[in-house]
Design a protein around this motif. Structure first.
Motif, mmCIF file in Angstrom:
data_model
loop_
_atom_site.group_PDB
_atom_site.id
_atom_site.type_symbol
_atom_site.label_atom_id
_atom_site.label_comp_id
_atom_site.label_asym_id
_atom_site.label_seq_id
_atom_site.Cartn_x
_atom_site.Cartn_y
_atom_site.Cartn_z
ATOM 1 N N ASP A 19 29.631 11.022 10.293
ATOM 2 C CA ASP A 19 28.368 10.723 9.759
ATOM 3 C C ASP A 19 28.000 10.660 8.427
ATOM 4 O OD1 ASP A 19 25.274 10.590 10.375
ATOM 5 O OD2 ASP A 19 25.379 12.580 9.445
ATOM 6 N N VAL A 20 28.533 11.709 7.435
ATOM 7 C CA VAL A 20 28.478 11.690 6.167
ATOM 8 C C VAL A 20 29.077 10.522 5.237
ATOM 9 C CG1 VAL A 20 29.098 12.894 3.971
ATOM 10 C CG2 VAL A 20 28.083 14.050 6.079
ATOM 11 N N ILE A 21 30.407 10.085 5.867
ATOM 12 C CA ILE A 21 31.021 8.996 5.379
ATOM 13 C C ILE A 21 30.167 7.484 5.823
ATOM 14 C CG2 ILE A 21 32.909 7.347 5.892
ATOM 15 C CD1 ILE A 21 34.557 9.995 6.603
ATOM 16 N N GLY A 88 28.106 17.105 2.332
ATOM 17 C CA GLY A 88 27.367 17.370 3.577
ATOM 18 C C GLY A 88 26.818 18.837 3.798
ATOM 19 N N LEU A 89 25.729 19.036 4.048
ATOM 20 C CA LEU A 89 25.299 20.433 4.331
ATOM 21 C C LEU A 89 25.092 20.596 5.881
ATOM 22 C CD1 LEU A 89 22.898 20.776 1.230
ATOM 23 C CD2 LEU A 89 25.318 21.591 1.352
ATOM 24 N N ARG A 90 25.340 21.860 6.268
ATOM 25 C CA ARG A 90 24.797 22.022 7.649
ATOM 26 C C ARG A 90 23.620 23.052 7.815
ATOM 27 N NH1 ARG A 90 30.482 23.542 9.607
ATOM 28 N NH2 ARG A 90 30.218 24.624 7.701
ATOM 29 N N THR A 91 23.850 23.903 6.839
ATOM 30 C CA THR A 91 23.049 25.084 6.833
ATOM 31 C C THR A 91 22.553 25.603 5.477
ATOM 32 O OG1 THR A 91 24.840 27.022 6.544
ATOM 33 C CG2 THR A 91 24.263 26.050 8.947
ATOM 34 N N ALA A 92 21.693 26.450 5.480
ATOM 35 C CA ALA A 92 21.131 27.137 4.186
ATOM 36 C C ALA A 92 22.210 27.790 3.502
ATOM 37 C CB ALA A 92 19.913 27.965 4.682
ATOM 38 N N ALA A 93 23.022 28.406 4.259
ATOM 39 C CA ALA A 93 24.183 29.082 3.697
ATOM 40 C C ALA A 93 25.077 27.888 3.027
ATOM 41 C CB ALA A 93 25.250 29.766 4.806
ATOM 42 N N ASP A 94 25.324 26.860 3.500
ATOM 43 C CA ASP A 94 26.107 25.720 2.595
ATOM 44 C C ASP A 94 25.426 25.485 1.627
ATOM 45 O OD1 ASP A 94 27.783 25.716 4.994
ATOM 46 O OD2 ASP A 94 27.112 23.709 5.782
ATOM 47 N N ARG A 107 28.477 21.510 -15.226
ATOM 48 C CA ARG A 107 28.371 21.747 -16.622
ATOM 49 C C ARG A 107 29.873 21.694 -17.023
ATOM 50 N NH1 ARG A 107 26.024 26.272 -19.507
ATOM 51 N NH2 ARG A 107 27.465 26.166 -21.481
ATOM 52 N N MET A 108 30.942 21.784 -16.030
ATOM 53 C CA MET A 108 32.268 21.776 -16.590
ATOM 54 C C MET A 108 32.542 20.096 -16.995
ATOM 55 S SD MET A 108 34.106 23.827 -13.687
ATOM 56 C CE MET A 108 35.833 22.976 -13.959
ATOM 57 N N THR A 109 32.003 19.033 -16.338
ATOM 58 C CA THR A 109 32.501 17.801 -16.474
ATOM 59 C C THR A 109 31.459 16.765 -16.367
ATOM 60 O OG1 THR A 109 32.971 17.428 -14.114
ATOM 61 C CG2 THR A 109 34.712 18.071 -15.268
ATOM 62 N N GLY A 110 30.051 17.194 -16.158
ATOM 63 C CA GLY A 110 29.089 16.225 -15.902
ATOM 64 C C GLY A 110 28.928 15.428 -14.780
ATOM 65 N N VAL A 111 29.725 15.574 -13.774
ATOM 66 C CA VAL A 111 29.757 15.060 -12.278
ATOM 67 C C VAL A 111 28.623 15.850 -11.861
ATOM 68 C CG1 VAL A 111 30.973 14.741 -10.351
ATOM 69 C CG2 VAL A 111 32.340 14.651 -12.315
ATOM 70 N N ASP A 112 27.750 14.996 -11.009
ATOM 71 C CA ASP A 112 26.588 15.319 -10.504
ATOM 72 C C ASP A 112 27.117 15.394 -8.844
ATOM 73 O OD1 ASP A 112 24.214 15.621 -12.131
ATOM 74 O OD2 ASP A 112 24.173 13.567 -12.301
ATOM 75 N N THR A 113 26.188 16.090 -8.185
ATOM 76 C CA THR A 113 26.506 16.333 -6.643
ATOM 77 C C THR A 113 25.060 15.914 -5.963
ATOM 78 O OG1 THR A 113 27.833 18.287 -6.960
ATOM 79 C CG2 THR A 113 26.922 18.059 -4.971
ATOM 80 N N VAL A 114 25.460 14.920 -5.048
ATOM 81 C CA VAL A 114 24.714 14.659 -3.845
ATOM 82 C C VAL A 114 24.576 15.223 -2.690
ATOM 83 C CG1 VAL A 114 23.570 12.595 -2.514
ATOM 84 C CG2 VAL A 114 24.121 12.396 -5.164
ATOM 85 N N PHE A 115 23.730 16.031 -2.117
ATOM 86 C CA PHE A 115 23.912 16.485 -0.861
ATOM 87 C C PHE A 115 23.141 15.761 0.270
ATOM 88 C CE2 PHE A 115 22.717 20.198 -3.699
ATOM 89 C CZ PHE A 115 24.318 20.767 -3.704
ATOM 90 N N LEU A 116 23.702 15.494 1.271
ATOM 91 C CA LEU A 116 23.364 15.079 2.533
ATOM 92 C C LEU A 116 23.402 16.043 3.642
ATOM 93 C CD1 LEU A 116 25.524 11.675 2.297
ATOM 94 C CD2 LEU A 116 23.011 11.948 1.795
ATOM 95 N N PRO A 117 22.044 16.419 4.060
ATOM 96 C CA PRO A 117 22.144 17.201 5.260
ATOM 97 C C PRO A 117 22.589 16.561 6.527
ATOM 98 C CG PRO A 117 19.498 16.451 4.573
ATOM 99 C CD PRO A 117 20.755 15.806 3.419
ATOM 100 N N SER A 118 23.245 17.345 7.334
ATOM 101 C CA SER A 118 23.821 16.905 8.484
ATOM 102 C C SER A 118 22.851 16.194 9.646
ATOM 103 C CB SER A 118 24.491 17.890 9.391
ATOM 104 O OG SER A 118 23.825 18.696 9.545
#
Length: 157
Positions: A19-21, A88-94, A107-118
């Motif tokens: 699904d994330v792919i 991919g995120l399943r829960t609030a803990a994720d 902070r380390m490299t400037g790479v951003d993260t995009v979260f996709l909720p399951s």
């Protein structure tokens, strides 16, 4: 559009991963699905087996390629020219865990993260649970693709 990396252990890949792919392939020019290689981890499937399974999953998507990486995923991103990580995120803990990693990675490299909720129907599926249920003889056929299911059954015969 940017080039993105979707990292994971994928041991085994689940329909949640698919699904994330699927969704990330539609959002980015190129998506690299990157299976982590860590000799200290005791995985059910070998690196080659995980790559084979991921290659089957990614077959319908011309802008998705499969790779392996060791070390820091942000170093892999830099080497690949990718500016975004997909998680991919399943829960609030994720989310709590991944948000801290996203800040650190940026902070380390400037790479951003995009979260996709399951998708809600996949929110409870994890590779660890799939392996555990399968090992104990339970039916996991609705949590993985048919080819992954066949491989799981062979592992636990």
């Amino acid at each position: 559009m940017a080039k993105a990396v979707f990292p994971g252990s994928f041991d085994p890949p689940t329909i949640g991963h698919l699904d994330v792919i699927t969704r990330a392939a539609g959002a980015f020019e190129e998506l690299i699905v990157a299976a982590g290689v860590n000799q200290s981890k005791n995985r059910l499937f070998s690196d080659d087996e995980r790559v084979e399974m991921l290659t089957e999953l990614a077959e319908p998507f011309p802008n998705v390629r499969i790779a392996t990486f060791s070390g820091l995923v942000v170093d892999f991103c830099t080497a690949q020219g990718a500016s975004v990580l997909v998680k991919g995120l399943r829960t609030a803990a994720d989310y709590d865990y991944e948000l801290q990693m996203a800040h650190l990675n940026r902070r380390m490299t400037g790479v951003d993260t995009v979260f996709l909720p399951s998708a809600p129907e996949h929110g409870f599926i994890s590779s660890s649970w799939v392996k555990e249920i399968s090992k104990l003889g339970g039916d996991v056929s609705t949590f993985v693709t048919p080819s992954v299911h066949t491989r799981l059954l062979a592992k636990y015969e």
